[in-house]
Design a protein around this motif. Sequence first.
Motif, mmCIF file in Angstrom:
data_model
loop_
_atom_site.group_PDB
_atom_site.id
_atom_site.type_symbol
_atom_site.label_atom_id
_atom_site.label_comp_id
_atom_site.label_asym_id
_atom_site.label_seq_id
_atom_site.Cartn_x
_atom_site.Cartn_y
_atom_site.Cartn_z
ATOM 1 N N VAL A 124 0.971 -1.268 0.118
ATOM 2 C CA VAL A 124 -0.075 0.137 -0.215
ATOM 3 C C VAL A 124 0.837 1.221 -0.026
ATOM 4 O O VAL A 124 2.161 1.068 0.645
ATOM 5 C CB VAL A 124 -0.949 -0.239 1.215
ATOM 6 C CG1 VAL A 124 -0.120 0.020 2.640
ATOM 7 C CG2 VAL A 124 -2.133 1.122 1.117
ATOM 8 N N VAL A 125 0.312 2.173 -0.570
ATOM 9 C CA VAL A 125 0.986 3.658 -0.532
ATOM 10 C C VAL A 125 0.096 4.666 -0.096
ATOM 11 O O VAL A 125 -1.084 4.803 -0.479
ATOM 12 C CB VAL A 125 1.479 4.058 -2.069
ATOM 13 C CG1 VAL A 125 2.171 5.380 -1.917
ATOM 14 C CG2 VAL A 125 2.413 2.918 -2.670
ATOM 15 N N ILE A 126 0.562 5.324 1.151
ATOM 16 C CA ILE A 126 -0.291 6.213 1.768
ATOM 17 C C ILE A 126 0.145 7.561 1.455
ATOM 18 O O ILE A 126 1.440 7.628 1.793
ATOM 19 C CB ILE A 126 -0.103 5.799 3.343
ATOM 20 C CG1 ILE A 126 -0.507 4.539 3.767
ATOM 21 C CG2 ILE A 126 -1.299 6.914 4.043
ATOM 22 C CD1 ILE A 126 -1.810 3.832 3.187
ATOM 23 N N GLY A 127 -0.640 8.518 1.161
ATOM 24 C CA GLY A 127 -0.055 10.114 1.247
ATOM 25 C C GLY A 127 -1.240 10.899 1.700
ATOM 26 O O GLY A 127 -2.045 10.491 1.921
ATOM 27 N N GLU A 128 -1.136 12.166 1.239
ATOM 28 C CA GLU A 128 -1.810 13.126 1.494
ATOM 29 C C GLU A 128 -1.709 14.346 0.494
ATOM 30 O O GLU A 128 -0.904 14.613 -0.034
ATOM 31 C CB GLU A 128 -1.940 13.478 3.092
ATOM 32 C CG GLU A 128 -0.686 13.920 3.622
ATOM 33 C CD GLU A 128 -0.185 15.481 3.159
ATOM 34 O OE1 GLU A 128 -1.055 16.201 3.368
ATOM 35 O OE2 GLU A 128 0.672 15.679 2.635
ATOM 36 N N PRO A 129 -2.883 15.014 0.332
ATOM 37 C CA PRO A 129 -2.776 16.170 -0.710
ATOM 38 C C PRO A 129 -1.827 16.945 -0.792
ATOM 39 O O PRO A 129 -1.274 17.404 -1.992
ATOM 40 C CB PRO A 129 -4.057 16.850 -0.358
ATOM 41 C CG PRO A 129 -5.026 16.029 0.134
ATOM 42 C CD PRO A 129 -4.068 15.110 0.912
ATOM 43 N N SER A 130 -0.942 17.649 0.245
ATOM 44 C CA SER A 130 -0.124 18.308 0.072
ATOM 45 C C SER A 130 1.251 17.786 -0.406
ATOM 46 O O SER A 130 2.292 18.425 -0.626
ATOM 47 C CB SER A 130 0.248 19.057 1.581
ATOM 48 O OG SER A 130 0.894 18.222 2.436
ATOM 49 N N ARG A 131 1.443 16.426 -0.353
ATOM 50 C CA ARG A 131 2.491 15.658 -0.884
ATOM 51 C C ARG A 131 3.405 15.680 0.396
ATOM 52 O O ARG A 131 4.689 15.260 0.028
ATOM 53 C CB ARG A 131 2.814 16.159 -2.141
ATOM 54 C CG ARG A 131 2.533 15.446 -3.281
ATOM 55 C CD ARG A 131 0.932 15.761 -3.535
ATOM 56 N NE ARG A 131 0.557 15.323 -4.883
ATOM 57 C CZ ARG A 131 -0.657 15.778 -5.410
ATOM 58 N NH1 ARG A 131 -1.405 16.863 -4.477
ATOM 59 N NH2 ARG A 131 -1.047 15.451 -6.399
ATOM 60 N N GLU A 132 3.310 16.119 1.627
ATOM 61 C CA GLU A 132 4.472 16.280 2.823
ATOM 62 C C GLU A 132 4.589 14.995 3.383
ATOM 63 O O GLU A 132 5.585 14.720 3.938
ATOM 64 C CB GLU A 132 3.968 17.347 3.748
ATOM 65 C CG GLU A 132 4.094 18.770 3.023
ATOM 66 C CD GLU A 132 3.909 19.847 3.837
ATOM 67 O OE1 GLU A 132 3.999 19.575 5.295
ATOM 68 O OE2 GLU A 132 3.316 20.961 3.661
ATOM 69 N N TYR A 133 3.519 14.140 3.334
ATOM 70 C CA TYR A 133 3.650 12.804 3.976
ATOM 71 C C TYR A 133 3.393 11.703 2.943
ATOM 72 O O TYR A 133 2.681 11.597 2.074
ATOM 73 C CB TYR A 133 2.508 12.598 5.019
ATOM 74 C CG TYR A 133 2.554 13.957 6.119
ATOM 75 C CD1 TYR A 133 3.282 13.244 7.144
ATOM 76 C CD2 TYR A 133 1.792 15.001 6.150
ATOM 77 C CE1 TYR A 133 3.635 14.521 8.260
ATOM 78 C CE2 TYR A 133 1.982 15.744 6.891
ATOM 79 C CZ TYR A 133 2.653 15.641 7.982
ATOM 80 O OH TYR A 133 2.878 16.515 9.047
ATOM 81 N N LEU A 134 4.514 10.804 3.165
ATOM 82 C CA LEU A 134 4.247 9.366 2.125
ATOM 83 C C LEU A 134 4.947 8.275 2.915
ATOM 84 O O LEU A 134 6.062 8.376 3.544
ATOM 85 C CB LEU A 134 4.915 9.883 0.899
ATOM 86 C CG LEU A 134 5.009 8.586 -0.029
ATOM 87 C CD1 LEU A 134 3.465 8.445 -0.983
ATOM 88 C CD2 LEU A 134 6.000 8.842 -1.040
#
Length: 182
Positions: free
Chosen positions: A130-140
């Motif tokens: 799985v790949v987890i992220g968030e809209p600002s692309r600061e967390y991955l």
Amino acid sequence: MKRLLLPLLTLMLISGCGEEKPLATVEQVNLEQYAGTWYEIARLPQWFQRGCYDSSATYSLNDDGTVKVVNRCQRQGEDTSEAVGTARVMPDSGNAKLKVRFDNWVSRLIPTITEGNYWIIALDKDYQTVVIGEPSREYLWILARQPQLPDDQYQALVQLAKNKGFPVNQLERNRDLRPSQP
């Protein structure tokens, strides 16, 4: 005409700056299949994970429809640390967008400010990576059911994250974070 065109062009350029490209998630996540332990393969560096290696996350379903999150991390010379939180599914997201809040004094004081986006942007059909992220692309985070991932699979997930606009050149691989033995 030129006098009107230059300010209009400048305004268009400024309004486009800082605008985040939408981040697509997977269409549907079966939370029962998703539950269990995932091992961190790689991550973008974050202050709260400084010095962590052998990191993992365990998810279990709560009776109220939320998801219990238990993150574990090892730091040199310390016992394994644990952070316990709760994730709630965002409406109309197919369970692919969650808001996670960890239970600490800050989150008790100001609950909404300590909620983080946890978006599932890639998930294989067998629920093994799985790949987890968030809209600002600061967390991955790149996670897997096993502590190690074959390099070809890892590179494919890195490329997927790169295509979605994440700064993959900053990724830290979990196994590379282990302190060297004397």
